[in-house]
Design an enzyme around this catalytic site. Structure first.
Site, PDB file in Angstrom:
ATOM      1  CE  LYS A   1     -12.609   0.229   1.310  1.00 27.48           C
ATOM      2  NZ  LYS A   1     -12.548   0.911   0.016  1.00 27.48           N
TER       3      LYS A   1
ATOM      4  N   GLY B   1     -18.962  -1.457 -13.617  1.00 25.96           N
ATOM      5  CA  GLY B   1     -18.390  -2.025 -12.392  1.00 25.96           C
ATOM      6  C   GLY B   1     -19.135  -1.508 -11.175  1.00 25.96           C
TER       7      GLY B   1
ATOM      8  N   GLY C   1     -18.857  -2.849  -7.719  1.00 30.27           N
ATOM      9  CA  GLY C   1     -18.385  -3.446  -6.473  1.00 30.27           C
ATOM     10  C   GLY C   1     -18.134  -2.355  -5.440  1.00 30.27           C
ATOM     11  N   GLY C   2     -17.090  -2.558  -4.634  1.00 26.80           N
ATOM     12  CA  GLY C   2     -16.789  -1.622  -3.552  1.00 26.80           C
ATOM     13  C   GLY C   2     -16.461  -0.219  -4.034  1.00 26.80           C
TER      14      GLY C   2
ATOM     15  CB  SER D   1      -0.897   0.009   1.237  1.00 25.94           C
ATOM     16  OG  SER D   1      -1.453   1.285   1.428  1.00 25.94           O
ATOM     17  CG  LEU D   2       1.404   3.459  -3.342  1.00 22.79           C
ATOM     18  CD1 LEU D   2       1.104   4.225  -4.626  1.00 22.79           C
ATOM     19  CD2 LEU D   2       2.897   3.182  -3.232  1.00 22.79           C
TER      20      LEU D   2
HETATM   21  P1  NAD Z   1     -14.809  -5.344  -6.437  1.00 24.10           P
HETATM   22  O1  NAD Z   1     -14.395  -6.735  -6.682  1.00 24.10           O
HETATM   23  O2  NAD Z   1     -15.532  -4.981  -5.189  1.00 24.10           O
HETATM   24  O3  NAD Z   1     -15.755  -4.858  -7.652  1.00 24.10           O
HETATM   25  C1  NAD Z   1     -15.425  -5.018  -9.010  1.00 24.10           C
HETATM   26  C2  NAD Z   1     -16.719  -5.208  -9.791  1.00 24.10           C
HETATM   27  O4  NAD Z   1     -16.409  -5.206 -11.185  1.00 24.10           O
HETATM   28  C3  NAD Z   1     -17.425  -6.524  -9.499  1.00 24.10           C
HETATM   29  O5  NAD Z   1     -18.776  -6.256  -9.185  1.00 24.10           O
HETATM   30  C4  NAD Z   1     -17.276  -7.316 -10.804  1.00 24.10           C
HETATM   31  O6  NAD Z   1     -18.382  -8.150 -11.067  1.00 24.10           O
HETATM   32  C5  NAD Z   1     -17.193  -6.208 -11.808  1.00 24.10           C
HETATM   33  N1  NAD Z   1     -16.534  -6.557 -13.067  1.00 24.10           N
HETATM   34  C6  NAD Z   1     -15.398  -7.272 -13.243  1.00 24.10           C
HETATM   35  N2  NAD Z   1     -15.077  -7.323 -14.538  1.00 24.10           N
HETATM   36  C7  NAD Z   1     -16.025  -6.619 -15.207  1.00 24.10           C
HETATM   37  C8  NAD Z   1     -16.237  -6.305 -16.575  1.00 24.10           C
HETATM   38  N3  NAD Z   1     -15.393  -6.721 -17.522  1.00 24.10           N
HETATM   39  N4  NAD Z   1     -17.307  -5.565 -16.899  1.00 24.10           N
HETATM   40  C9  NAD Z   1     -18.160  -5.140 -15.940  1.00 24.10           C
HETATM   41  N5  NAD Z   1     -18.025  -5.410 -14.636  1.00 24.10           N
HETATM   42  C10 NAD Z   1     -16.962  -6.146 -14.277  1.00 24.10           C
HETATM   43  O7  NAD Z   1     -13.496  -4.484  -6.583  1.00 24.10           O
HETATM   44  P2  NAD Z   1     -13.279  -2.972  -6.067  1.00 24.10           P
HETATM   45  O8  NAD Z   1     -12.851  -3.019  -4.651  1.00 24.10           O
HETATM   46  O9  NAD Z   1     -14.465  -2.183  -6.448  1.00 24.10           O
HETATM   47  O10 NAD Z   1     -12.009  -2.538  -6.914  1.00 24.10           O
HETATM   48  C11 NAD Z   1     -12.073  -2.298  -8.305  1.00 24.10           C
HETATM   49  C12 NAD Z   1     -10.853  -1.491  -8.717  1.00 24.10           C
HETATM   50  O11 NAD Z   1     -10.921  -0.213  -8.099  1.00 24.10           O
HETATM   51  C13 NAD Z   1      -9.520  -2.093  -8.270  1.00 24.10           C
HETATM   52  O12 NAD Z   1      -8.602  -1.929  -9.323  1.00 24.10           O
HETATM   53  C14 NAD Z   1      -9.115  -1.236  -7.104  1.00 24.10           C
HETATM   54  O13 NAD Z   1      -7.716  -1.161  -6.957  1.00 24.10           O
HETATM   55  C15 NAD Z   1      -9.668   0.105  -7.527  1.00 24.10           C
HETATM   56  N6  NAD Z   1      -9.916   1.042  -6.410  1.00 24.10           N
HETATM   57  C16 NAD Z   1      -9.435   2.308  -6.546  1.00 24.10           C
HETATM   58  C17 NAD Z   1      -9.643   3.236  -5.540  1.00 24.10           C
HETATM   59  C18 NAD Z   1      -9.074   4.611  -5.683  1.00 24.10           C
HETATM   60  O14 NAD Z   1      -9.006   5.325  -4.683  1.00 24.10           O
HETATM   61  N7  NAD Z   1      -8.689   5.033  -6.856  1.00 24.10           N
HETATM   62  C19 NAD Z   1     -10.396   2.885  -4.399  1.00 24.10           C
HETATM   63  C20 NAD Z   1     -10.895   1.584  -4.306  1.00 24.10           C
HETATM   64  C21 NAD Z   1     -10.640   0.668  -5.321  1.00 24.10           C
END
Ligand code: NAD
Length: 282
Positions: A73, A133, A135-136, A17-18
């Site tokens: 979370k 997308g 997810g979280g 982690s950064l």
């Molecule tokens: P997650 O697993 O909770 O959610 C990802 C979602 O994407 C899932 O619901 C999955 O079904 C869906 N998905 C996967 N492939 C797909 C596709 N081809 N088309 C459509 N939907 C698809 O993951 P997350 O925690 O939401 O993380 C996702 C990305 O966000 C990661 O790369 C993470 O590092 C990044 N992230 C960035 C920040 C930031 O501050 N910039 C914060 C949190 C997460």
């Protein structure tokens, strides 16, 4: 304020982690004595529900606060004594502050994303936004988009149920905003009509190469926002920028989240540009 802040991060697979250098450098620049520790559940051999015990121990050990990441979370929502209203609405906590014996839950992911929209896409239209997308990260971006005043929001996920669930939640939180879902195969219709597209899947990360949608579908001038920040320049960001679309990489959200966390923890005003520059040099 404490003479020395001890803050940490709980999650799985967070060894690289950064957050430690980002928090510590900015705190030092603000003249604070501040230490940021990583508590990786995988390295500690602990299951996610043990976040409750880790939080109790951290409080006992005099930590000022704890950032929370995947997969804890949602769990932490049930553990804290008090919830900031936005964290309660979002149903996710990424920051716990130890306040006179009470655990107070916050969510700075959505704040980080909202601030990144303001700073990183000046003058952009949010009339019709498509998000890929759900997810979280997608929950935080959808919430931020609607709180920021997005007009129509269309949600897509390969797991249709996730898009439906997030849409239902956002409709109940923002009843005056139309939130719809994009059915399987529907992105080819939805993206050409969007003023901007948010990408919130792991695609574009080192171990998840590829892009989730075809940038050639975008209308001229439509913006693209990627939440992925490792690397900062994903295949999506590169392809969209090459075609002249305004782009927002995931770095601003990541910095914005840390900025808001540091502000809540210390009550001090961090320097956003300094944090941004430091992050990009890490
Ligand atoms: P997650 O697993 O909770 O959610 C990802 C979602 O994407 C899932 O619901 C999955 O079904 C869906 N998905 C996967 N492939 C797909 C596709 N081809 N088309 C459509 N939907 C698809 O993951 P997350 O925690 O939401 O993380 C996702 C990305 O966000 C990661 O790369 C993470 O590092 C990044 N992230 C960035 C920040 C930031 O501050 N910039 C914060 C949190 C997460």
């Amino acid at each position: 304020p404490p003479a020395h802040y001890v803050v940490g991060l709980i999650g799985e697979g967070i060894g690289a982690s950064l957050s430690p250098p980002l928090h510590e450098a900015e705190a030092a620049a603000l003249g604070l004595s501040y230490e940021y520790r990583i508590l990786d559940l995988i390295e500690l051999g602990l299951p996610a529900p043990d976040v409750a015990r880790l939080l109790a121990k951290a409080q006992h050990d005099g930590f000022a606060a704890m950032n929370i990441t995947h997969p804890c979370k949602q769990l932490v929502v049930e553990i804290v004594d008090e919830l900031d209203p936005d964290a309660a609405r979002l149903g996710a906590v990424n920051l716990v502050v130890f306040d006179n014996g009470r655990l107070v839950g916050h969510n700075t992911d959505w704040i980080g994303y909202r601030d990144s929209l303001v700073a990183g896409l000046p003058g952009a239209s949010f009339d019709r936004v498509v998000q890929v997308g759900c997810g979280g990260a997608g929950a935080a971006t959808a919430y931020a988009l609607l709180a920021h005043g997005a007009g129509r929001l269309a949600l897509f996920d390969v797991e249709q149920g996730r898009a439906e669930e997030l849409a239902a939640r956002m409709r109940s939180l923002f009843p005056s905003h139309p939130v719809e879902t994009v059915p399987a195969g529907g992105l080819t219709d939805a993206i050409p009509r969007a003023s901007g597209v948010v990408h919130a899947t792991p695609l574009g990360m080192l171990h998840h190469p590829g892009v989730a949608f075809d940038v050639a579908l975008l209308q001229p001038g439509a913006w693209v926002s990627d939440v992925v920040y490792r690397p900062l320049e994903t295949e999506l960001v590169r392809a969209a920028a090459r075609r002249g679309h305004p782009v927002l990489d995931g770095g601003r959200m990541a910095v914005g989240q840390a900025y808001a966390s540091l502000h809540i923890i210390t009550g001090r005003m961090p320097d956003r540009d300094r944090m941004e520059a430091h992050f990009r040099a890490l």
